[in-house]
Design an enzyme around this catalytic site. Structure first.
Site, mmCIF file in Angstrom:
data_model
loop_
_atom_site.group_PDB
_atom_site.id
_atom_site.type_symbol
_atom_site.label_atom_id
_atom_site.label_comp_id
_atom_site.label_asym_id
_atom_site.label_seq_id
_atom_site.Cartn_x
_atom_site.Cartn_y
_atom_site.Cartn_z
ATOM 1 C CB SER A 47 -43.126 -39.500 37.152
ATOM 2 O OG SER A 47 -44.390 -40.037 36.814
ATOM 3 C CD GLU B 78 -2.975 -0.953 0.125
ATOM 4 O OE1 GLU B 78 -3.363 0.180 -0.181
ATOM 5 O OE2 GLU B 78 -3.377 -1.987 -0.454
#
Length: 791
Positions: free
Chosen positions: A487, A115
């Site tokens: 249960s 860059e």
């Protein structure tokens, strides 16, 4: 007359001759050229004047860049397990802020080479670079471009992406302003943490983890060059989506790194030769989607939208290994159930081309709408018969399924199968490998499940799985599903009875019951045992072990419904979810699996009600602790249930896992220090197992989101218990057996332990013995009845 030096003199003869020899058209051209040059000079001066005025006007109006000195990037919310494994990430941007001093030099060099190689030499605007870029562009050569890193920082933070001359001017001015405010390293740090690199990644640290699945500190030259190529065009140079184009860009950057002196020739050659390996997309190593989402909701409730941008790191109490064990245990339990169900048919049908060369592409397109579900792979059938199915996976590989691998889809391969169920060419089906590694066809389950494990000593959540697949349904069945416990709720009824004089030795009659409308207040009720059988008088302990409904109803009736409803508060249950009716004895109220984990932990820890702890701490991106949630040791403020009550109930639940409906637990795990209760609701719509070890409570629930029968023979012991055993078998491996130590106030008598004041028959001796159990008629009696009908 004196000479006048200022008077005009005649031109020399030669000059007069030359002038006279110039053609008129040439003189006109010269005059025109002079006019053009003068006009150009004037235009240039005017342009420079306009630019100067524009700069003078624009510069004071530039945005204030001082905020860059206090850079606060949008950092996602990350959720980690106790052992540091990432479970989830939330936020628009994936970013892992990394100070410039911690960014590897090779990564910085790659970025500079790609860059802005003169970054440390120019003052924000590289005039040489601009000139060189202009010349190279005229010759259609590859260029680094004219925007410096500083200019890109200015653009990324303050300007739009439109490509106009005005924006370029502002970009240059902002770059100059930024250079006066920040050091070069500060600018580079901003750039390397802010830049967008595709896949929702912002910054090179996040990109390294997303693309390569590794920390930035471990990056190689080749990998750094690949990432450095992304800022130019993240989509075009995405190595996963566009590998060929990305490699060209990467090799160019490796060459640039060598040309600029950042790497040696040997490093250059090695980088070019390295074959890159990418992380598999979108898969976390641990299936913690539900628990991560639960943590996200808790954090959002405290921090709001800022939770997704502040870079918060949330650490949970659970261990990633235990979480993965829980995930696979529940998933296996649900798939085992699914394999017993009737085949519902393919997920879709696609038209396959006759040309074999085009099939691969068509399959890939079709399966894009049917993604793989972990080990349940989507496939398109290429040929099908009752004895063999050939199908193609998303990967392009073909599989052949025969024999037992076709049993789960037998109805789909029958000649008379309906059009919606038939497996034929073009059908989209699911394939998975069995324990032996052979392929089999099946289907995505419709049934759902939940699993939660908790440490009863401090409330730490050790594992949480809210359903079969988070992608299919984000509804968390652990915390959001209110279901009947059946249960599995009976131990709380029995716990209340102990305070009313009952003991494990109390004899209760397992005989039929009938309640007319005047008793129920609504309509007649004739409850039944699950198996429809009645065994007459039995001890309370046996009644719980065999899960006898008639015993539980008589116990509740004798203990007092209102007293029992109030007693439930000791376990954290809400009274309004459990109306004070006899149906409470059969678990007809509503609970969540998380509530059940808290409630059963009260038995496991000796009577203390602990609050679940999921989040242990929250830090910012730099590790500063923002919230610390220490584990709470057991104290008297949490002590609601008498210790001896918890102890006696634990001994009774031990009998359930030894000889009762959960006998498979002790038989499989080969240890006696496990306790629990199965649960099956009316019409088998919910299947539960709730159980514990002194160090770990675990709850399993299985059922449909819209309640419907699981099957006539499906029970908590057959569906949920195997999941619990699978998890506990792994978690308790190598853990010494913990013996039960009786607390003060109990004595051993008969079949179990009793409160000392109820010893020697001082408590409730029996209930309902005056009621008769229907006797099964003998063969002669049955024949006599038939004779009566024949008459």
């Amino acid at each position: 007359m004196a000479d006048n030096d200022d008077a005009p003199r005649p031109a020399p003869a030669a000059s007069r001759h030359a002038r006279s020899s110039v053609a008129p058209w040439a003189r006109m051209a010269l005059r025109a050229l002079g006019w053009v040059l003068g006009l150009a000079a004037g235009g240039l001066a005017a342009l420079l004047l306009v630019i100067a005025v524009a700069l003078a006007v624009a510069y004071p109006n530039l945005p204030d860049v001082s905020a860059l000195t206090d850079y606060r990037p949008k950092l996602p919310l990350r959720v980690f397990s106790a052992d540091g494994v990432l479970l989830g990430e939330f936020g628009e941007e994936r970013r892992n802020f990394t100070p410039i001093g911690e960014i590897p030099q090779v990564m910085k060099d790659a970025v500079l080479a790609a860059e802005d190689a003169r970054f440390y030499q120019h003052g924000g605007v590289d005039y040489k670079g601009i000139a060189r870029a202009a010349l190279e562009n005229l010759h259609d050569a590859r260029s680094q471009g004219a925007s410096t890193i500083t200019m890109q920082v200015a653009r990324n933070f303050y300007l739009s992406t439109e490509k106009t001359f005005t924006r370029k001017i502002y970009e240059i001015l902002l770059a100059l302003k930024v250079e006066r405010l920040l050091t070069k390293d500060q600018i580079l740090e901003l750039y390397m943490n802010q830049i967008y690199l595709g896949q929702r990644a912002h910054g090179f640290a996040a990109a390294c983890e997303i693309y390569f699945g590794k920390k930035l500190k471990d990056i190689t030259v080749a990998e750094a060059a690949m990432l450095a190529g992304l800022p130019k065009a993240p989509s075009a140079y995405n190595p996963i989506a566009n590998p060929k184009r990305a490699i060209v860009r990467q090799r160019y950057i490796i060459d640039r790194m060598y040309e600029t002196g950042f790497i040696t020739e040997a490093q250059h050659d090695e980088a070019l030769a390295q074959a890159l390996r990418y992380r598999e997309p979108a898969e976390n190593p641990v299936h913690g989607e539900y628990v991560a989402e639960t943590a996200r909701q808790l954090v959002f409730a405290q921090y709001g939208e800022a939770a997704y941008t502040r870079g918060l790191n949330v650490y949970l109490a659970l261990d990633s290994g235990e979480q993965e064990v829980a995930y696979h245990a529940l998933r296996k339990g649900l798939m085992d159930y699914e394999l017993r169900q009737v085949y519902r048919g393919p997920e879709a049908y696609v038209d396959l081309p006759a040309d074999a060369a085009l099939i691969d592409t068509r399959v890939a397109e079709a399966l894009a709408d049917h993604p793989d579900n972990d080990d349940l792979l989507a496939a398109v059938v290429l040929e099908a018969s009752p004895r063999k199915v050939v199908a193609m996976l998303q990967s392009g590989d073909s599989i052949t399924v025969t024999g037992k691998g076709l049993e789960p889809v037998t109805s789909g391969l029958a000649e008379k199968a309906s059009a919606k169920v038939q497996i034929r060419r073009g059908a989209v089906v699911r394939a998975m490998k069995n324990a032996k590694g052979d392929w089999m066809l099946t289907q995505l389950p419709e049934v759902e499940g939940a699993f939660v494990a908790m440490d009863p000593r401090d409330g730490d959540i050790r594992a949480l799985v809210g359903g079969f697949d988070f992608g299919k349904s984000k509804f968390n069945h652990v915390t959001q599903a209110w279901r009947q416990p059946g249960s599995s709720f009976k131990p709380f009824i029995y716990s209340a009875a102990l305070e009313r004089g009952f003991t494990p030795n109390t004899v209760v009659n397992d005989a039929p019951l009938f309640f007319d409308a005047s008793t129920t207040g609504s309509q007649p009720w004739e409850p039944k045992n699950y198996d429809g059988k009645y065994e007459g008088p039995m001890t309370l302990q046996t009644g719980l072990a065999k899960s006898k409904n008639m015993v539980s109803i008589r116990v509740l009736q004798a203990s007092g419904v209102k007293f029992t409803q109030d007693w439930l508060a000791n376990f954290g249950f809400e009274a309004d979810k459990h109306p004070a009716y006899l149906t409470m004895a059969l678990g007809a109220g509503s609970v969540t699996p998380m509530q059940m984990a808290v409630a059963y932990s009260v038995f496991a820890n000796g009577g203390y009600r602990v609050e679940p702890r999921l989040i242990t701490r929250i830090t910012d991106q730099r590790g500063k602790v923002l919230l610390d949630v220490p584990a709470k040791p057991l104290d008297e403020a949490m002590h609601g249930l008498p210790e001896r009550n918890a102890f006696v109930m634990t001994t009774m639940l031990q009998e359930v896992t030894r000889s009762g409906t959960a006998a498979r637990a002790q038989a499989t795990l080969k240890r006696a220090d496990i306790y629990g209760k199965t649960g099956t609701t009316n019409d088998s719509m919910d299947a539960w197992f709730a159980g514990f070890h002194p160090t770990l409570t675990a709850i399993v629930w299985i059922g449909y989101d819209t309640p419907r029968k699981l099957g006539d023979r499906e029970t908590g012991g057959g569906l949920a218990l195997p999941v619990w055993i699978d998890f506990m078998g792994r978690e308790l491996r190598g853990v010494p057996v913990v013996p039960l130590v009786p607390p003060p106030g109990v004595v051993q008598q008969g079949v179990g332990w009793v409160y000392e004041e109820y010893a020697n028959g001082a408590g409730v001796a029996s209930v309902g013995l005056d009621e008769q159990v229907p006797r099964t008629p003998s063969t002669d009696e049955r024949n006599g009845i038939l004779d009566l009908f024949r008459r």
